[in-house]
Motif scaffolding. Sequence first.
Motif, mmCIF file in Angstrom:
data_model
loop_
_atom_site.group_PDB
_atom_site.id
_atom_site.type_symbol
_atom_site.label_atom_id
_atom_site.label_comp_id
_atom_site.label_asym_id
_atom_site.label_seq_id
_atom_site.Cartn_x
_atom_site.Cartn_y
_atom_site.Cartn_z
ATOM 1 N N THR A 44 35.511 96.570 13.802
ATOM 2 C CA THR A 44 34.177 97.015 14.120
ATOM 3 C C THR A 44 34.089 98.436 14.613
ATOM 4 N N ALA A 45 32.943 99.001 14.467
ATOM 5 C CA ALA A 45 32.665 100.342 14.937
ATOM 6 C C ALA A 45 31.191 100.402 15.161
ATOM 7 N N ILE A 46 30.635 101.566 15.257
ATOM 8 C CA ILE A 46 29.206 101.808 15.326
ATOM 9 C C ILE A 46 28.356 100.567 15.152
ATOM 10 N N THR A 47 28.501 99.615 15.957
ATOM 11 C CA THR A 47 27.747 98.364 15.895
ATOM 12 C C THR A 47 27.644 97.818 14.499
ATOM 13 N N GLY A 48 28.643 98.039 13.683
ATOM 14 C CA GLY A 48 28.605 97.535 12.323
ATOM 15 C C GLY A 48 29.831 96.693 12.053
ATOM 16 N N THR A 49 30.177 96.468 10.775
ATOM 17 C CA THR A 49 31.374 95.737 10.448
ATOM 18 C C THR A 49 31.863 95.993 9.040
ATOM 19 N N ILE A 50 33.204 96.120 8.840
ATOM 20 C CA ILE A 50 33.744 96.291 7.495
ATOM 21 C C ILE A 50 35.111 95.683 7.323
ATOM 22 N N VAL A 51 35.326 95.151 6.229
ATOM 23 C CA VAL A 51 36.550 94.492 5.803
ATOM 24 C C VAL A 51 36.196 93.896 4.466
ATOM 25 N N PRO A 52 37.037 94.067 3.460
ATOM 26 C CA PRO A 52 36.705 93.463 2.186
ATOM 27 C C PRO A 52 36.398 92.003 2.412
ATOM 28 N N GLY A 53 35.268 91.528 1.981
ATOM 29 C CA GLY A 53 34.948 90.147 2.289
ATOM 30 C C GLY A 53 33.779 89.612 1.533
ATOM 31 N N THR A 54 33.039 88.728 2.188
ATOM 32 C CA THR A 54 31.907 88.103 1.563
ATOM 33 C C THR A 54 30.774 87.890 2.533
ATOM 34 N N ILE A 55 29.536 87.998 2.067
ATOM 35 C CA ILE A 55 28.404 87.873 2.978
ATOM 36 C C ILE A 55 27.836 86.457 2.948
ATOM 37 N N PHE A 92 35.207 98.293 10.571
ATOM 38 C CA PHE A 92 34.195 97.423 11.159
ATOM 39 C C PHE A 92 34.445 95.986 10.727
ATOM 40 N N CYS A 93 33.781 95.067 11.368
ATOM 41 C CA CYS A 93 33.935 93.648 11.053
ATOM 42 C C CYS A 93 32.943 93.273 9.957
ATOM 43 N N ASP A 94 33.458 93.082 8.765
ATOM 44 C CA ASP A 94 32.616 92.772 7.614
ATOM 45 C C ASP A 94 31.919 91.429 7.814
ATOM 46 N N PRO A 95 30.594 91.384 7.727
ATOM 47 C CA PRO A 95 29.868 90.119 7.906
ATOM 48 C C PRO A 95 30.237 89.084 6.856
ATOM 49 N N ASP A 96 30.866 89.520 5.767
ATOM 50 C CA ASP A 96 31.307 88.560 4.759
ATOM 51 C C ASP A 96 32.508 87.755 5.243
ATOM 52 N N TYR A 97 33.213 88.265 6.251
ATOM 53 C CA TYR A 97 34.422 87.594 6.718
ATOM 54 C C TYR A 97 34.338 87.119 8.150
ATOM 55 N N TYR A 98 33.477 87.713 8.950
ATOM 56 C CA TYR A 98 33.448 87.374 10.357
ATOM 57 C C TYR A 98 32.081 86.891 10.793
ATOM 58 N N PRO A 99 31.998 85.827 11.562
ATOM 59 C CA PRO A 99 33.139 85.129 12.115
ATOM 60 C C PRO A 99 33.879 84.230 11.133
ATOM 61 N N VAL A 100 33.239 83.873 10.015
ATOM 62 C CA VAL A 100 33.944 83.077 9.023
ATOM 63 C C VAL A 100 33.560 83.557 7.631
ATOM 64 N N ALA A 101 34.491 83.431 6.710
ATOM 65 C CA ALA A 101 34.212 83.794 5.322
ATOM 66 C C ALA A 101 33.499 82.629 4.650
ATOM 67 N N ARG A 102 32.529 82.928 3.803
ATOM 68 C CA ARG A 102 31.705 81.855 3.269
ATOM 69 C C ARG A 102 31.562 81.833 1.752
ATOM 70 N N ALA A 103 31.847 82.898 1.062
ATOM 71 C CA ALA A 103 31.607 82.891 -0.376
ATOM 72 C C ALA A 103 32.479 83.929 -1.054
ATOM 73 N N ASP A 104 32.344 84.039 -2.358
ATOM 74 C CA ASP A 104 33.145 84.989 -3.111
ATOM 75 C C ASP A 104 32.502 86.369 -3.063
ATOM 76 N N GLU A 105 33.275 87.368 -2.663
ATOM 77 C CA GLU A 105 32.724 88.712 -2.494
ATOM 78 C C GLU A 105 32.263 89.303 -3.813
ATOM 79 N N GLY A 106 33.010 89.046 -4.898
ATOM 80 C CA GLY A 106 32.607 89.568 -6.194
ATOM 81 C C GLY A 106 31.263 89.014 -6.644
ATOM 82 N N ALA A 107 31.063 87.715 -6.416
ATOM 83 C CA ALA A 107 29.788 87.093 -6.783
ATOM 84 C C ALA A 107 28.652 87.665 -5.945
ATOM 85 N N LEU A 108 28.914 87.897 -4.663
ATOM 86 C CA LEU A 108 27.884 88.468 -3.802
ATOM 87 C C LEU A 108 27.578 89.906 -4.194
ATOM 88 N N ALA A 109 28.603 90.639 -4.630
ATOM 89 C CA ALA A 109 28.388 92.013 -5.074
ATOM 90 C C ALA A 109 27.422 92.032 -6.260
#
Length: 335
Positions: A44-55, A92-109
């Motif tokens: 996490t950083a600037i009140t945001g989140t990043i990590v390859p993941g899924t939303i 940052f902490c990617d909302p696709d992965y945190y607190p839990v991963a929920r779906a396929d990132e490619g499909a969400l993209a």
Amino acid sequence: MRASALVLLAAIAACGGAATVSSPAPGSSGDTATITPAGTVTATAITGTIVPGTIPPNPTPTPSPTPSPAPDGLTQAQLKYRLVDQFGRLLFCDPDYYPVARADEGALAHERLPEIQKDAPTFGAILAHLGIASASSYTSDQELAIYRDWKMLNAIRLEQVSGGFHFVGVFGTPQQASRVDGTIDQRGNVTVASRTPSGQPPCPICLARGTRIATPFGDIAVEDLKVGDVVWTQDAAGARVALALIQIGSTPVPATHRVVQLRLSDGRAVDVSPGHPTADGRKVGALTAGDSYDGAVVVSAELTPYAGGATFDVLPAGATGMYWANGVLLGSTIR
């Protein structure tokens, strides 16, 4: 003994691995989606989140960056890319992965591409920065790259101040990151107020592999529990009650991830991610020696390397979502 099952891998409080999520489907034991992170996990950083993941399907990212109001200035997306070019990518902490991963990132993209395209200035800045030519359609790899940059840009917050925007965030790589505080004017000129070495932001992940969860049938390792299994939880009045798990999660974490070794004066101990909620509304990472917690005194709460590959969490039914992990009462990141 245990009721129906469902496993939802979740937690960047460990190291690599695939993240899976399970939620019970009507008339069945549950559905499972698997995510394989494409790259290093960030924080996490600037009140945001990043990590390859899924939303997740419910929470949605904040609106895309909008154009700067300055007549001849850069758009906010362009300003944010100036920061990335100078300091490195935002961690940052990617909302696709945190607190839990929920779906396929490619499909969400693919699903979110039309939404991203609606903000033409931001979409144009992303294409330019990635070196992707504008087209009527894009490859799966291009969609994923666009989506990841879109999430990163949304995680960078610019607060308008006199003469430009204030920013603060953790930039770089998990191995070499800096916390940068400064301002950027509407033409992209950056003034750094401070730049200090920084670790990864403490993403809200969960329990170390092997943590024992209290159930009416004895303590069970968190990674072995299933949706529908009955565990001990606490009701709104503070009473200990037995209720079924309604969700379980596990998330892969990088080899650089660390957990807090929480040790209490009565001998209880648990290893858990710094961002994990306590039963009294704090974060485990905020506890220090001498603090009172769960009827005891904190002897130590020290960060230590974790090589379990993934971290885990559970969510019992009921008003609080609390449970006992190695005898220590904790909240849940899945709520």
